[in-house]
Design a protein around this motif. Structure first.
Motif, PDB file in Angstrom:
ATOM      1  N   ILE A  40     -45.065  19.272  16.267  1.00  0.00           N
ATOM      2  CA  ILE A  40     -44.503  18.148  15.547  1.00  0.00           C
ATOM      3  C   ILE A  40     -45.324  16.907  15.860  1.00  0.00           C
ATOM      4  CG2 ILE A  40     -42.185  19.039  15.280  1.00  0.00           C
ATOM      5  CD1 ILE A  40     -41.416  17.710  17.812  1.00  0.00           C
ATOM      6  N   VAL A  41     -44.918  15.715  15.359  1.00  0.00           N
ATOM      7  CA  VAL A  41     -45.897  14.624  15.342  1.00  0.00           C
ATOM      8  C   VAL A  41     -45.364  13.225  15.594  1.00  0.00           C
ATOM      9  CG1 VAL A  41     -47.531  15.758  13.812  1.00  0.00           C
ATOM     10  CG2 VAL A  41     -45.647  14.482  12.872  1.00  0.00           C
ATOM     11  N   THR A  42     -45.073  12.851  16.817  1.00  0.00           N
ATOM     12  CA  THR A  42     -44.754  11.436  17.012  1.00  0.00           C
ATOM     13  C   THR A  42     -45.216  10.887  18.345  1.00  0.00           C
ATOM     14  OG1 THR A  42     -42.857  11.449  15.559  1.00  0.00           O
ATOM     15  CG2 THR A  42     -42.900   9.741  17.147  1.00  0.00           C
ATOM     16  N   ALA A  43     -44.841  11.490  19.442  1.00  0.00           N
ATOM     17  CA  ALA A  43     -44.935  10.820  20.732  1.00  0.00           C
ATOM     18  C   ALA A  43     -46.353  10.613  21.207  1.00  0.00           C
ATOM     19  CB  ALA A  43     -44.155  11.599  21.775  1.00  0.00           C
ATOM     20  N   SER A 104     -32.762  -4.554  16.956  1.00  0.00           N
ATOM     21  CA  SER A 104     -33.376  -3.811  15.865  1.00  0.00           C
ATOM     22  C   SER A 104     -34.884  -4.033  15.811  1.00  0.00           C
ATOM     23  CB  SER A 104     -32.735  -4.207  14.530  1.00  0.00           C
ATOM     24  OG  SER A 104     -32.884  -5.595  14.291  1.00  0.00           O
ATOM     25  N   GLU A 105     -35.340  -5.248  16.156  1.00  0.00           N
ATOM     26  CA  GLU A 105     -36.780  -5.515  16.126  1.00  0.00           C
ATOM     27  C   GLU A 105     -37.508  -4.942  17.333  1.00  0.00           C
ATOM     28  OE1 GLU A 105     -34.804  -9.402  17.620  1.00  0.00           O
ATOM     29  OE2 GLU A 105     -34.401  -7.833  16.146  1.00  0.00           O
ATOM     30  N   HIS A 106     -36.783  -4.299  18.239  1.00  0.00           N
ATOM     31  CA  HIS A 106     -37.403  -3.668  19.401  1.00  0.00           C
ATOM     32  C   HIS A 106     -37.753  -2.207  19.151  1.00  0.00           C
ATOM     33  CE1 HIS A 106     -35.697  -6.779  22.494  1.00  0.00           C
ATOM     34  NE2 HIS A 106     -36.611  -7.276  21.693  1.00  0.00           N
ATOM     35  N   SER A 107     -37.703  -1.800  17.904  1.00  0.00           N
ATOM     36  CA  SER A 107     -38.093  -0.439  17.543  1.00  0.00           C
ATOM     37  C   SER A 107     -39.218  -0.493  16.512  1.00  0.00           C
ATOM     38  CB  SER A 107     -36.904   0.339  16.967  1.00  0.00           C
ATOM     39  OG  SER A 107     -35.879   0.463  17.940  1.00  0.00           O
ATOM     40  N   VAL A 108     -40.092   0.481  16.565  1.00  0.00           N
ATOM     41  CA  VAL A 108     -41.219   0.569  15.635  1.00  0.00           C
ATOM     42  C   VAL A 108     -40.885   1.590  14.551  1.00  0.00           C
ATOM     43  CG1 VAL A 108     -43.603   1.383  15.391  1.00  0.00           C
ATOM     44  CG2 VAL A 108     -42.988  -0.178  17.243  1.00  0.00           C
ATOM     45  N   VAL A 109     -41.154   1.231  13.310  1.00  0.00           N
ATOM     46  CA  VAL A 109     -40.993   2.135  12.176  1.00  0.00           C
ATOM     47  C   VAL A 109     -42.370   2.440  11.614  1.00  0.00           C
ATOM     48  CG1 VAL A 109     -39.949   2.482   9.918  1.00  0.00           C
ATOM     49  CG2 VAL A 109     -38.724   1.187  11.667  1.00  0.00           C
ATOM     50  N   ILE A 139     -38.529  13.221   9.237  1.00  0.00           N
ATOM     51  CA  ILE A 139     -38.216  11.993   9.968  1.00  0.00           C
ATOM     52  C   ILE A 139     -38.068  12.349  11.436  1.00  0.00           C
ATOM     53  CG2 ILE A 139     -36.632  10.064  10.244  1.00  0.00           C
ATOM     54  CD1 ILE A 139     -35.695  10.545   7.375  1.00  0.00           C
ATOM     55  N   GLU A 140     -38.689  11.557  12.277  1.00  0.00           N
ATOM     56  CA  GLU A 140     -38.626  11.785  13.717  1.00  0.00           C
ATOM     57  C   GLU A 140     -38.168  10.502  14.406  1.00  0.00           C
ATOM     58  OE1 GLU A 140     -42.543  14.663  13.356  1.00  0.00           O
ATOM     59  OE2 GLU A 140     -42.694  12.627  14.157  1.00  0.00           O
ATOM     60  N   VAL A 141     -37.224  10.624  15.313  1.00  0.00           N
ATOM     61  CA  VAL A 141     -36.693   9.479  16.054  1.00  0.00           C
ATOM     62  C   VAL A 141     -36.969   9.701  17.530  1.00  0.00           C
ATOM     63  CG1 VAL A 141     -34.708   8.011  16.483  1.00  0.00           C
ATOM     64  CG2 VAL A 141     -34.865   9.290  14.336  1.00  0.00           C
ATOM     65  N   LEU A 142     -37.855   8.908  18.062  1.00  0.00           N
ATOM     66  CA  LEU A 142     -38.222   8.995  19.474  1.00  0.00           C
ATOM     67  C   LEU A 142     -37.523   7.866  20.214  1.00  0.00           C
ATOM     68  CD1 LEU A 142     -40.000  10.389  21.595  1.00  0.00           C
ATOM     69  CD2 LEU A 142     -41.816   8.803  20.979  1.00  0.00           C
ATOM     70  N   ARG A 143     -36.679   8.206  21.186  1.00  0.00           N
ATOM     71  CA  ARG A 143     -35.849   7.222  21.860  1.00  0.00           C
ATOM     72  C   ARG A 143     -36.427   6.845  23.219  1.00  0.00           C
ATOM     73  NH1 ARG A 143     -32.588  11.245  20.055  1.00  0.00           N
ATOM     74  NH2 ARG A 143     -31.911  11.949  22.119  1.00  0.00           N
ATOM     75  N   GLY A 144     -36.298   5.552  23.546  1.00  0.00           N
ATOM     76  CA  GLY A 144     -36.806   5.032  24.807  1.00  0.00           C
ATOM     77  C   GLY A 144     -38.114   4.278  24.618  1.00  0.00           C
ATOM     78  N   PRO A 145     -38.543   3.485  25.621  1.00  0.00           N
ATOM     79  CA  PRO A 145     -39.779   2.700  25.513  1.00  0.00           C
ATOM     80  C   PRO A 145     -40.989   3.589  25.216  1.00  0.00           C
ATOM     81  CG  PRO A 145     -38.495   1.997  27.414  1.00  0.00           C
ATOM     82  CD  PRO A 145     -37.841   3.245  26.903  1.00  0.00           C
ATOM     83  N   GLN A 146     -41.778   3.212  24.200  1.00  0.00           N
ATOM     84  CA  GLN A 146     -42.942   3.992  23.792  1.00  0.00           C
ATOM     85  C   GLN A 146     -44.141   3.089  23.547  1.00  0.00           C
ATOM     86  OE1 GLN A 146     -42.546   7.261  23.857  1.00  0.00           O
ATOM     87  NE2 GLN A 146     -40.331   7.083  24.197  1.00  0.00           N
ATOM     88  N   SER A 147     -44.292   2.053  24.347  1.00  0.00           N
ATOM     89  CA  SER A 147     -45.277   1.024  24.058  1.00  0.00           C
ATOM     90  C   SER A 147     -46.718   1.455  24.300  1.00  0.00           C
ATOM     91  CB  SER A 147     -44.973  -0.227  24.894  1.00  0.00           C
ATOM     92  OG  SER A 147     -43.749  -0.801  24.492  1.00  0.00           O
ATOM     93  N   GLY A 156     -37.184  -0.050  22.141  1.00  0.00           N
ATOM     94  CA  GLY A 156     -36.050   0.843  21.915  1.00  0.00           C
ATOM     95  C   GLY A 156     -36.464   2.243  21.537  1.00  0.00           C
ATOM     96  N   GLY A 157     -37.531   2.361  20.752  1.00  0.00           N
ATOM     97  CA  GLY A 157     -37.998   3.671  20.328  1.00  0.00           C
ATOM     98  C   GLY A 157     -38.855   3.577  19.080  1.00  0.00           C
ATOM     99  N   VAL A 158     -39.098   4.736  18.477  1.00  0.00           N
ATOM    100  CA  VAL A 158     -39.963   4.845  17.300  1.00  0.00           C
ATOM    101  C   VAL A 158     -39.262   5.705  16.254  1.00  0.00           C
ATOM    102  CG1 VAL A 158     -42.169   5.704  16.408  1.00  0.00           C
ATOM    103  CG2 VAL A 158     -42.078   4.604  18.649  1.00  0.00           C
ATOM    104  N   VAL A 159     -39.294   5.253  14.995  1.00  0.00           N
ATOM    105  CA  VAL A 159     -38.843   6.058  13.863  1.00  0.00           C
ATOM    106  C   VAL A 159     -40.073   6.364  13.019  1.00  0.00           C
ATOM    107  CG1 VAL A 159     -37.414   6.161  11.797  1.00  0.00           C
ATOM    108  CG2 VAL A 159     -36.559   5.000  13.840  1.00  0.00           C
ATOM    109  N   ASN A 160     -40.434   7.637  12.950  1.00  0.00           N
ATOM    110  CA  ASN A 160     -41.620   8.059  12.215  1.00  0.00           C
ATOM    111  C   ASN A 160     -41.205   8.781  10.938  1.00  0.00           C
ATOM    112  OD1 ASN A 160     -44.398   8.689  11.713  1.00  0.00           O
ATOM    113  ND2 ASN A 160     -43.978  10.762  12.419  1.00  0.00           N
TER     114      ASN A 160
END
Length: 652
Positions: A40-43, A104-109, A139-147, A156-160
């Motif tokens: 799969i494809v996000t982190a 909400s602005e602490h997450s990347v889309v 759609i992939e939702v990665l939770r937690g700091p991913q900077s 907050g995380g990433v929504v791919n």
């Protein structure tokens, strides 16, 4: 009924190739998929197996999206752990999505590898208002700091979001549905592969008469309609066995009616979003050294009008992002892989709020711009079978806020007993948005927000992976959090006056006065018994204001329920009929920082059915909120009551 896959590892570089890889994934309900060797494809921005990254993730494949029948991406995401939203009415109104209680602005889309954010919006984040399911395949939702890999904003995380890519020489799909409140949703796409060229283009049109964005309980009766048109496309051309170029694009145009100042009104807003991407991909060293050079561009335009005003336009804003990036990955051995890259992002915005009177001159635009240059690297090592460790560093250089170095590390251990143990730590850094600095409410003296968080979890597979349970504990602390401060008409606070003009008052300003903490548990379970599938998740999230010496110390952060739960069941009959039901419960929350205004808990129950006319064509129908629950996710704003829809879809 709702097939969603929760995992502890994903990666994102192989966006175009990843959709097919997950087609046969089994239903589970936590951070590890039933098929541990699927890609799969996000982190990590490069293909990895499911159990190689120690981060919590939910994955919705095309089958899950189709079965859910949801129109908007927001509704899909709400069925996954750790997610809450607030919306100012029905479809098309302002929508904020929060991951694990973060802003909400602490997450990347991300859409097809392009980071989305609107520099002209309040926090510089992404508004899910106009993002419909459309031609999305994953759609992939990665939770937690991913900077480290996704930039400083990913606290907050990433929504791919991945749109469909072609698999056949010629293929297509369509969806057509209609239902309550004169809602019509139509979508179609076509694509194919011919020699070295693959391509796909899709479009969608959605219209609804909607509901009053001003809640019925407060006198709202006039319907506020919404319409949206969107188109997406992608093409990839192989120039050689190891060289390819690809382009991707997405455009959305929406018109939504809304109610201003807590009464029914004739206000409406126009929103246009464009996303463009062009990339060059090339492999060296026999495929061990993979490279990507890309340029991405986003442009968001927002305009509000009230035809009852002498000057109809009440607001206009425009935000642009221009981004260059290089990403490389190198396999030292089959157990050691490095991912590294460099990025340069330039953002600019302008906005203004014209007065209603024609006698008042148009104000000058508030303008701002910023440049951020970053380099990053991450190393993944498998020292022994079943154990994967990784660590990474990111260096950001902001033209206004200087440099910042971030660190992340984690590990995942896969045991022969079907047990998976994982833990990770990550840091985040978010510069103030351009709006927070330079708008009419701006403060150029703001400091960046900083955060760090960790999580630890366990998953257990039983009965030949037919039953899976899991739980994750997480903890995150944020300091220098930026909040909006309202100004009274009598205050002498210098910040309540327009900078450089001590005689002109303003309604409020932004400042660094908040410190927040969030911790909690995400628990999930899933069971498959032949044609019967059951799954559910529960999230307990304590998100509090921890600003020392303030009246709000210990208060809940606004619009964040402490308890949420989802459950679903489905059964497939041999003759092509599938029935399903889903329940979502959200506990109470508070609408404001002082916790003076409570938002009550609510329960939503949905029923869904699908009947296969053939392998390619299916009829479907659903009833949402069947008990017509009246609830609010934002005070005084309405929400959709009982709704019934039916339609037909085809895949060929």
């Amino acid at each position: 009924m709702f097939k969603v896959i929760f995992r502890s590892s994903i990666c994102l570089a192989a966006v175009a190739a990843s959709s097919a890889a997950a087609a046969d994934e089994a239903t589970t309900a936590h951070a590890v998929a039933a098929d541990g060797d699927s890609i799969i494809v996000t982190a990590t921005r490069a293909p990895l197996t499911l159990d190689e990254v120690p981060s919590s993730i939910a994955v919705l494949d095309k089958e899950a999206i189709d079965r859910a029948q949801d129109i908007g991406v927001t509704e899909l995401l709400l069925r996954t752990p750790g997610i809450s939203i607030s919306r100012n009415g029905g479809y098309g109104t302002s929508t904020s999505l929060r991951i694990r209680g973060a802003e909400s602005e602490h997450s990347v889309v991300v859409i097809d590898g392009v980071k989305l954010n609107d520099p002209s919006s309040t926090g510089g984040g992404f508004n899910f208002t106009n993002l419909l399911a459309g031609d999305i395949s994953r759609i992939e939702v990665l939770r937690g700091p991913q900077s480290i890999l996704w930039g400083s904003q990913a606290i907050g995380g990433v929504v791919n979001v991945v749109t469909a890519s072609p698999e056949k020489s010629l293929e297509g799909s369509f969806d057509l549905e209609a239902g309550s409140r004169e809602t019509v949703n139509a979508r179609a796409a076509i694509g194919g592969r011919t020699g070295p060229l693959s391509w796909r283009i899709g479009g969608q049109r959605f219209t609804t008469e909607g509901i009053s964005s001003h809640a019925k309980a407060f006198g709202g009766v006039e319907r506020d309609g919404y319409r949206n048109h969107s188109v997406s496309g992608r093409a990839e051309l192989a120039l050689a066995d190891n060289v390819s170029v690809d382009v991707r694009g997405y455009y959305s145009s929406g018109r939504v009616e809304f109610d201003g100042f807590n009464v029914d009104s004739n206000d409406y807003g126009l929103n246009k979003e464009f996303v463009g991407y062009a990339g060059l991909n090339f492999d060296l060293a026999g495929g061990r050294f993979r490279n990507r050079v890309a340029y991405a561009y986003t442009d968001t335009n927002r305009d509000n009008f009230n035809p009852d005003r002498a000057r109809p336009q009440s607001f206009e804003a425009d935000g642009k992002n221009k981004r260059w990036e290089y990403q490389g990955s190198f396999d030292f051995t089959d157990r050691i892989t490095a991912i590294f890259g460099a990025e340069n992002e330039r953002s600019d915005f302008r906005s203004r709020s014209p007065a209603a009177s024609l006698a008042t001159p148009l104000p000058a635009f508030a303008r701002g711009k910023a440049e951020l240059t970053s380099v990053y690297g991450q190393l993944s090592v498998e020292p022994v079978d079943g154990l994967t460790l990784n660590g990474g560093v990111r260096y950001d250089d902001h033209d206004s806020f200087g440099s910042q170095t971030l660190f992340a590390a984690g590990g995942v251990w896969r045991l022969s007993t079907g047990t998976v143990l994982r833990a990770s730590y990550g840091e985040g850094f978010k510069a103030p948005s351009l709006y927070q600095q330079f708008s009419e409410y701006g403060n150029v003296g703001l400091d960046p927000e900083e955060a760090h968080g960790w999580e630890a979890g366990i998953e257990q597979y039983l009965f030949d992976r037919k039953f899976v349970v899991g739980a994750t504990w997480f903890d995150r602390k944020t300091k220098n959090q930026i909040i909006y401060n309202s100004c009274s008409s009598t205050t002498t606070n210098p910040m309540c006056f327009v900078p450089g003009d001590p005689t002109t008052r303003r309604f409020g300003y932004y400042s660094n006065v908040a410190r927040s903490e969030a911790h909690g548990v995400e628990a999930t379970a899933a069971l498959t018994l032949g044609a019967l599938k059951l799954d559910g998740n529960y999230s307990w999230i304590v998100a509090e204001d921890r600003s020392p010496g303030t009246a709000n110390f210990g208060k809940w952060l606004p619009r964040r329920p402490r308890n949420t739960a989802n459950a679903s069941a489905s059964y497939g009959f041999d003759f092509g009929l599938e029935l399903g039901a889903a329940v979502r419960w959200s506990g109470k929350s508070y609408d404001n920082a002082s916790n003076a205004q409570r938002l009550d808990d609510y329960t939503l129950v949905d029923l869904r059915a699908e009947f296969a006319l053939s392998d390619e064509v299916k009829l479907f129908a659903r009833a949402e909120n069947i008990f017509d629950e009246q609830y609010m996710t934002a005070f005084r704003y309405g929400s959709l009551g009982r709704s019934i829809y039916a339609g037909i879809r085809g895949r060929f």
